[in-house]
Write a protein that holds these residues in place. Structure first.
Motif, short mmCIF file in Angstrom:
data_model
loop_
_atom_site.label_atom_id
_atom_site.label_comp_id
_atom_site.label_asym_id
_atom_site.label_seq_id
_atom_site.Cartn_x
_atom_site.Cartn_y
_atom_site.Cartn_z
N THR A 141 34.70 14.93 -4.41
CA THR A 141 35.95 14.41 -4.97
C THR A 141 36.60 15.43 -5.89
O THR A 141 37.81 15.68 -5.82
CB THR A 141 35.68 13.12 -5.76
OG1 THR A 141 35.19 12.11 -4.86
CG2 THR A 141 36.95 12.60 -6.42
N VAL A 177 42.05 9.67 -11.17
CA VAL A 177 40.79 9.02 -10.80
C VAL A 177 40.45 7.90 -11.78
O VAL A 177 40.04 6.80 -11.39
CB VAL A 177 39.65 10.05 -10.71
CG1 VAL A 177 38.30 9.36 -10.54
CG2 VAL A 177 39.88 10.99 -9.53
N LEU A 178 40.61 8.15 -13.08
CA LEU A 178 40.32 7.13 -14.08
C LEU A 178 41.27 5.94 -13.95
O LEU A 178 40.86 4.78 -14.07
CB LEU A 178 40.40 7.72 -15.49
CG LEU A 178 39.29 8.72 -15.86
CD1 LEU A 178 39.56 9.31 -17.23
CD2 LEU A 178 37.93 8.03 -15.84
N VAL A 180 42.79 4.97 -11.20
CA VAL A 180 42.44 4.24 -9.98
C VAL A 180 41.25 3.32 -10.25
O VAL A 180 41.24 2.14 -9.85
CB VAL A 180 42.12 5.22 -8.83
CG1 VAL A 180 41.42 4.50 -7.68
CG2 VAL A 180 43.40 5.88 -8.33
N ASN A 181 40.23 3.84 -10.94
CA ASN A 181 39.06 3.01 -11.23
C ASN A 181 39.40 1.84 -12.17
O ASN A 181 38.92 0.72 -11.99
CB ASN A 181 37.95 3.86 -11.85
CG ASN A 181 37.17 4.62 -10.79
OD1 ASN A 181 36.27 4.08 -10.17
ND2 ASN A 181 37.54 5.88 -10.58
N LEU A 182 40.25 2.10 -13.15
CA LEU A 182 40.70 1.04 -14.05
C LEU A 182 41.45 -0.04 -13.28
O LEU A 182 41.24 -1.25 -13.48
CB LEU A 182 41.58 1.62 -15.15
CG LEU A 182 42.12 0.64 -16.19
CD1 LEU A 182 40.97 0.03 -16.98
CD2 LEU A 182 43.09 1.36 -17.14
N LEU A 184 41.14 -0.75 -10.06
CA LEU A 184 40.20 -1.47 -9.20
C LEU A 184 39.41 -2.51 -10.00
O LEU A 184 39.16 -3.63 -9.53
CB LEU A 184 39.24 -0.49 -8.52
CG LEU A 184 39.87 0.42 -7.46
CD1 LEU A 184 38.85 1.44 -6.98
CD2 LEU A 184 40.39 -0.39 -6.29
N LEU A 185 38.97 -2.13 -11.19
CA LEU A 185 38.21 -3.06 -12.03
C LEU A 185 39.06 -4.25 -12.46
O LEU A 185 38.54 -5.32 -12.74
CB LEU A 185 37.67 -2.32 -13.26
CG LEU A 185 36.53 -1.35 -13.00
CD1 LEU A 185 36.24 -0.52 -14.24
CD2 LEU A 185 35.26 -2.09 -12.56
N ILE A 190 32.91 -6.37 -9.86
CA ILE A 190 32.04 -5.22 -9.62
C ILE A 190 31.16 -5.44 -8.40
O ILE A 190 30.91 -4.51 -7.62
CB ILE A 190 31.19 -4.93 -10.87
CG1 ILE A 190 32.06 -4.32 -11.96
CG2 ILE A 190 30.03 -3.98 -10.55
CD1 ILE A 190 31.34 -4.02 -13.25
N LEU A 193 33.17 -4.57 -5.45
CA LEU A 193 33.39 -3.12 -5.41
C LEU A 193 32.16 -2.39 -4.87
O LEU A 193 32.27 -1.45 -4.08
CB LEU A 193 33.70 -2.59 -6.81
CG LEU A 193 35.14 -2.66 -7.29
CD1 LEU A 193 35.22 -2.20 -8.74
CD2 LEU A 193 36.03 -1.79 -6.42
#
Length: 377
Positions: A141, A177-178, A180-182, A184-185, A190, A193
Motif C-alpha cells: 500500500t 488512508v487514515l 478512508v479507515n475513519l 469505514l469505521l 469492526i 470489516l
C-alpha cells in the motif's frame, strides 16, 4: 545524487559496482512483480464490474499492460499528463466517498469498542505468520513513497524538488488512508470489516444500496490504473541507469527522442507479462513485498555507509531523525525479511529465483561489453 536509476545510484556509490547492479536488478524485478500484481487486480475488478466482457481476467491484465506501455512509448510528456490526470481523479473520488461516509452514516457508537469480543490467545509462530501476511498488504500500500528518486535527473531543482515530492506525496497518502479507515469505521462494524474483501464497496452499499458496489469497483479501477502508470514509468529507468553506467547490457541505454528508454520499456513489459501469465495475485503480492523491503534495507544501509564514508558529500536536506531513523528502518526491514523467509518460504524462494536470473545477464554483459553512451531519460 540526481541521476536516473533509483536505489542503485546510492548502493553503487556506497558499496561498489556489484552491489549497485544487484540492487538495481532487485529494484527492477520488484517493479515488474508489483506491476503484474496491479494489472491482475485490474483484470479481477473489470470482470466483476462487467461479467459479460469477452476477455477473462488475465487477458484484460495483458491488454492494460500493453496500453500503458504504448503511452510510455509516446514519450515523457504523455506519461506525465496521464499520471497527473489519474492522480487528480483518484483523489477527488476518494474524498467524495470519505465525505459521504462521514456525513451520511449515523455511526455505530459503542458497538465499535466491543465488536468481535476478545481475541483468542495465539502462539508466537501463529502471530509471526499473521504479522507477515498483514504487513505484505501494508507494504504494498505504501510502497511508491520513493518513486520521485527515479526521476531525480528530470527535476529542475533536485535538491528542493526531491524532498518536497517524497515527503509531500507521503503525507497526502497517509492522510487519505487514515480518512478512508475513519470513514469505514463510521459505517461498518469492526466484525464486518474483518470479514470483508472489498470494505469500501460494503460501506457504499450500506449507505446507497446495491448499485454503489459498482461505483466502488470503478474507483478501485481508477486507483489501480494510476499505479500501473507510475510503475511502468519507473521500471525502465532502472535498467536504463544500470546500462548507462556500464553495469548492464548497452542496448538498454538507448533512448528515443521523446525521452523513453525504449528497450528497457520492452523488457519491462515482457517480464511483467510473463509474471501475469504464470503467477496469481497472492504470489505476486508476497514476492513484491519481499523485494520492496529488501530495497528499503539496501537504501538505508547505503545511506549509513555514505554518512561514514563520504561525510563531505553535499546534503542540502536534513531528514528528521537522521541516521537513527535510517537505522530503525533497516532493523525493521531485516526483521520482516527473516520472518517472511521462515513463514512464507515459497514466495521467498521465488523471489530468490528471480534475483538469480541476473547471473547469466551479468555474464553476457561482461562478455559483450558495457553500455553505450546514453542521454538522460
Amino acid at each position: 545524487m540526481p541521476r536516473a536509476g533509483g536505489w542503485t545510484i546510492y548502493a553503487r556509490r556506497a558499496l561498489g559496482d556489484q552491489a549497485g547492479f544487484a540492487v538495481g536488478w532487485i529494484d527492477w524485478i520488484g517493479h515488474c512483480a508489483g506491476l503484474a500484481w496491479v494489472v491482475v487486480t485490474i483484470g479481477a475488478y473489470t470482470t466483476a464490474l462487467i461479467p459479460s466482457i469477452p476477455l477473462h481476467g488475465t487477458g484484460i491484465a495483458l491488454v492494460v499492460l500493453l496500453l500503458f506501455a504504448l503511452i510510455q512509448l509516446i514519450g515523457l510528456e504523455a506519461g506525465r499528463l496521464s499520471q497527473e490526470l489519474l492522480s487528480l481523479v483518484k483523489a477527488l473520488a476518494f474524498l467524495a466517498l470519505i465525505s459521504a461516509c462521514l456525513l451520511l452514516s449515523p455511526g455505530h457508537g459503542p458497538e465499535l469498542a466491543g465488536a468481535g469480543g476478545p481475541s483468542p490467545p495465539a502462539g508466537a509462530t501463529a502471530l509471526v505468520v499473521a504479522a507477515v501476511f498483514a504487513l505484505q498488504a501494508v507494504i504494498t500500500t505504501y510502497d511508491g513513497w520513493q518513486s520521485p528518486i527515479y526521476f531525480a535527473e528530470e527535476f529542475n531543482e533536485p535538491a528542493q524538488d526531491l524532498p518536497r515530492s517524497v515527503i509531500g506525496g507521503l503525507l497526502v497518502v497517509i492522510a487519505l488512508v487514515l480518512l478512508v479507515n475513519l470513514a469505514l469505521l463510521k459505517v461498518l462494524p469492526i466484525a464486518e470489516l474483518a470479514g470483508s474483501d472489498l470494505p469500501l464497496a460494503d460501506a457504499a452499499r450500506t449507505l446507497f444500496g446495491p448499485l454503489s458496489g459498482r461505483v466502488i469497483l470503478v474507483l478501485a479501477l481508477i486507483s489501480s490504473l494510476g499505479l500501473v502508470n507510475t510503475s511502468i514509468m519507473c521500471a525502465p529507468r532502472i535498467l536504463f541507469g544500470l546500462s548507462r553506467d556500464g553495469l548492464f547490457l548497452g542496448a538498454f541505454a538507448q533512448v528515443r527522442p521523446s525521452g523513453t528508454p525504449v528497450n528497457a520499456l520492452i523488457a519491462t513489459t515482457l517480464l511483467t507479462g510473463l509474471l501475469v501469465l504464470f503467477a496469481d495475485f497472492e504470489r505476486l503480492l508476497g514476492v513484491a513485498a519481499l523485494l520492496y523491503v529488501l530495497l528499503y534495507l539496501a537504501g538505508m544501509v547505503s545511506m549509513l555507509v555514505l554518512r561514514w564514508k563520504e561525510p563531505e558529500l553535499p546534503r542540502p536536506f536534513k531528514a528528521p531523525g537522521g541516521i537513527w531513523a535510517a537505522a530503525i528502518v533497516a532493523l525493521g526491514s531485516m526483521a520482516f525479511l527473516v520472518a517472511a523467509s521462515l513463514s512464507d518460504t515459497t514466495n521467498s524462494l521465488l523471489a530468490l529465483a528471480l534475483i538469480a536470473l541476473s547471473l547469466p545477464l551479468q555474464w553476457a554483459q561482461r562478455r559483450w561489453g558495457s553500455a553505450a553512451p546514453g542521454q538522460g531519460a
